[in-house]
Design a protein around this motif. Structure first.
Motif, PDB file in Angstrom:
ATOM      1  N   MET A   1       0.844  -1.184   0.000  1.00  0.00           N
ATOM      2  CA  MET A   1       0.000   0.000   0.000  1.00  0.00           C
ATOM      3  C   MET A   1       0.890   1.248   0.000  1.00  0.00           C
ATOM      4  N   PRO A   2       0.640   2.190  -0.917  1.00  0.00           N
ATOM      5  CA  PRO A   2       1.465   3.407  -0.975  1.00  0.00           C
ATOM      6  C   PRO A   2       1.276   4.262   0.284  1.00  0.00           C
ATOM      7  N   LYS A   3       2.325   4.989   0.618  1.00  0.00           N
ATOM      8  CA  LYS A   3       2.276   5.851   1.794  1.00  0.00           C
ATOM      9  C   LYS A   3       1.354   7.044   1.562  1.00  0.00           C
ATOM     10  N   THR A   4       0.699   7.458   2.635  1.00  0.00           N
ATOM     11  CA  THR A   4      -0.086   8.691   2.595  1.00  0.00           C
ATOM     12  C   THR A   4       0.873   9.827   2.282  1.00  0.00           C
ATOM     13  N   PRO A   5       0.594  10.611   1.219  1.00  0.00           N
ATOM     14  CA  PRO A   5       1.534  11.669   0.847  1.00  0.00           C
ATOM     15  C   PRO A   5       1.533  12.840   1.828  1.00  0.00           C
ATOM     16  N   SER A   6       2.596  13.583   1.790  1.00  0.00           N
ATOM     17  CA  SER A   6       2.738  14.778   2.617  1.00  0.00           C
ATOM     18  C   SER A   6       1.604  15.757   2.313  1.00  0.00           C
ATOM     19  N   PRO A   7       1.150  16.486   3.325  1.00  0.00           N
ATOM     20  CA  PRO A   7       0.115  17.496   3.103  1.00  0.00           C
ATOM     21  C   PRO A   7       0.620  18.705   2.312  1.00  0.00           C
ATOM     22  N   CYS A   8       1.909  18.782   2.091  1.00  0.00           N
ATOM     23  CA  CYS A   8       2.496  19.902   1.347  1.00  0.00           C
ATOM     24  C   CYS A   8       1.931  19.949  -0.071  1.00  0.00           C
ATOM     25  N   ILE A   9       1.487  21.135  -0.495  1.00  0.00           N
ATOM     26  CA  ILE A   9       0.987  21.288  -1.870  1.00  0.00           C
ATOM     27  C   ILE A   9       1.900  22.230  -2.670  1.00  0.00           C
ATOM     28  N   ASP A  10       3.166  22.277  -2.286  1.00  0.00           N
ATOM     29  CA  ASP A  10       4.229  22.990  -2.997  1.00  0.00           C
ATOM     30  C   ASP A  10       4.051  24.508  -3.079  1.00  0.00           C
ATOM     31  N   VAL A  11       3.579  25.105  -2.003  1.00  0.00           N
ATOM     32  CA  VAL A  11       3.526  26.567  -1.899  1.00  0.00           C
ATOM     33  C   VAL A  11       4.701  27.041  -1.035  1.00  0.00           C
ATOM     34  N   ASN A  39       1.018   4.580   7.896  1.00  0.00           N
ATOM     35  CA  ASN A  39      -0.088   5.349   7.342  1.00  0.00           C
ATOM     36  C   ASN A  39      -1.085   5.807   8.407  1.00  0.00           C
ATOM     37  N   LYS A  40      -1.305   5.002   9.452  1.00  0.00           N
ATOM     38  CA  LYS A  40      -2.233   5.423  10.506  1.00  0.00           C
ATOM     39  C   LYS A  40      -1.731   6.695  11.178  1.00  0.00           C
ATOM     40  N   SER A  41      -0.448   6.781  11.414  1.00  0.00           N
ATOM     41  CA  SER A  41       0.137   7.977  12.024  1.00  0.00           C
ATOM     42  C   SER A  41       0.036   9.160  11.070  1.00  0.00           C
ATOM     43  N   ARG A  42       0.304   8.907   9.802  1.00  0.00           N
ATOM     44  CA  ARG A  42       0.225   9.972   8.802  1.00  0.00           C
ATOM     45  C   ARG A  42      -1.211  10.464   8.637  1.00  0.00           C
ATOM     46  N   ASP A  43      -2.167   9.536   8.646  1.00  0.00           N
ATOM     47  CA  ASP A  43      -3.580   9.920   8.537  1.00  0.00           C
ATOM     48  C   ASP A  43      -4.006  10.756   9.739  1.00  0.00           C
ATOM     49  N   LEU A  49      -4.062  18.331  11.112  1.00  0.00           N
ATOM     50  CA  LEU A  49      -3.790  19.480  10.263  1.00  0.00           C
ATOM     51  C   LEU A  49      -5.084  20.121   9.775  1.00  0.00           C
ATOM     52  N   LEU A  50      -6.084  19.311   9.470  1.00  0.00           N
ATOM     53  CA  LEU A  50      -7.379  19.851   9.046  1.00  0.00           C
ATOM     54  C   LEU A  50      -8.001  20.702  10.155  1.00  0.00           C
ATOM     55  N   GLU A  51      -7.883  20.251  11.388  1.00  0.00           N
ATOM     56  CA  GLU A  51      -8.388  21.041  12.519  1.00  0.00           C
ATOM     57  C   GLU A  51      -7.601  22.346  12.647  1.00  0.00           C
ATOM     58  N   GLN A  52      -6.306  22.262  12.434  1.00  0.00           N
ATOM     59  CA  GLN A  52      -5.465  23.463  12.493  1.00  0.00           C
ATOM     60  C   GLN A  52      -5.872  24.445  11.402  1.00  0.00           C
ATOM     61  N   GLN A  53      -6.115  23.940  10.201  1.00  0.00           N
ATOM     62  CA  GLN A  53      -6.538  24.798   9.093  1.00  0.00           C
ATOM     63  C   GLN A  53      -7.869  25.470   9.409  1.00  0.00           C
ATOM     64  N   LYS A  54      -8.772  24.706  10.009  1.00  0.00           N
ATOM     65  CA  LYS A  54     -10.080  25.246  10.378  1.00  0.00           C
ATOM     66  C   LYS A  54      -9.918  26.393  11.381  1.00  0.00           C
ATOM     67  N   ARG A  55      -9.052  26.188  12.352  1.00  0.00           N
ATOM     68  CA  ARG A  55      -8.810  27.194  13.385  1.00  0.00           C
ATOM     69  C   ARG A  55      -8.155  28.450  12.802  1.00  0.00           C
ATOM     70  N   LEU A  56      -7.189  28.262  11.900  1.00  0.00           N
ATOM     71  CA  LEU A  56      -6.476  29.394  11.306  1.00  0.00           C
ATOM     72  C   LEU A  56      -7.310  30.110  10.240  1.00  0.00           C
ATOM     73  N   GLY A  57      -8.153  29.363   9.531  1.00  0.00           N
ATOM     74  CA  GLY A  57      -8.977  29.937   8.464  1.00  0.00           C
ATOM     75  C   GLY A  57      -8.201  30.154   7.174  1.00  0.00           C
ATOM     76  N   LYS A  58      -8.928  30.347   6.098  1.00  0.00           N
ATOM     77  CA  LYS A  58      -8.368  30.657   4.766  1.00  0.00           C
ATOM     78  C   LYS A  58      -7.517  29.537   4.175  1.00  0.00           C
ATOM     79  N   TYR A  59      -7.967  28.291   4.340  1.00  0.00           N
ATOM     80  CA  TYR A  59      -7.254  27.160   3.733  1.00  0.00           C
ATOM     81  C   TYR A  59      -8.166  26.328   2.844  1.00  0.00           C
ATOM     82  N   GLY A  60      -9.224  26.937   2.303  1.00  0.00           N
ATOM     83  CA  GLY A  60     -10.152  26.230   1.420  1.00  0.00           C
ATOM     84  C   GLY A  60      -9.485  25.700   0.158  1.00  0.00           C
ATOM     85  N   HIS A  61      -8.373  26.285  -0.224  1.00  0.00           N
ATOM     86  CA  HIS A  61      -7.651  25.871  -1.433  1.00  0.00           C
ATOM     87  C   HIS A  61      -6.867  24.572  -1.224  1.00  0.00           C
TER      88      HIS A  61
END
Length: 85
Positions: A1-11, A39-43, A49-61
């Motif tokens: 099974m392939p590894k869960t990729p990094s959340p980085c989207i190259d910005v 993968n469980k740890s990465r997930d 990170l999704l909770e962090q994005q929600k708290r910080l705002g402006k991460y819909g992209h």
């Protein structure tokens, strides 16, 4: 099974109080993700990170960019990410 990729989207611009404009990770979080092997740890990291994005705002992209990355790498994304799309 392939590894869960990094959340980085190259910005990689750390301008929001040390958080990346693209994915919301700090440099320390970015290093931590690279150390996660199972993968469980990465997930769990992505869910945090999704909770962090929600708290910080402006991460819909982020979720469309990350889903595209997962599709390209032929990896099923974390369910919470799919729910955002």
């Amino acid at each position: 099974m392939p590894k869960t990729p990094s959340p980085c989207i190259d910005v990689c611009k750390f301008k929001r109080e040390g958080h990346c404009l693209g994915c919301s990770m700090t440099k320390a979080q970015k290093s931590l993700f690279k150390e996660l092997k199972k993968n469980k740890s990465r997930d769990a990291f992505i869910e945090m990170l999704l909770e962090q994005q929600k708290r910080l705002g402006k991460y819909g992209h982020w979720s469309p960019g990350y889903l595209k990355k997962c599709k390209k790498k032929k990896v099923k994304p974390v369910a919470l990410v799919q729910d955002l799309a």
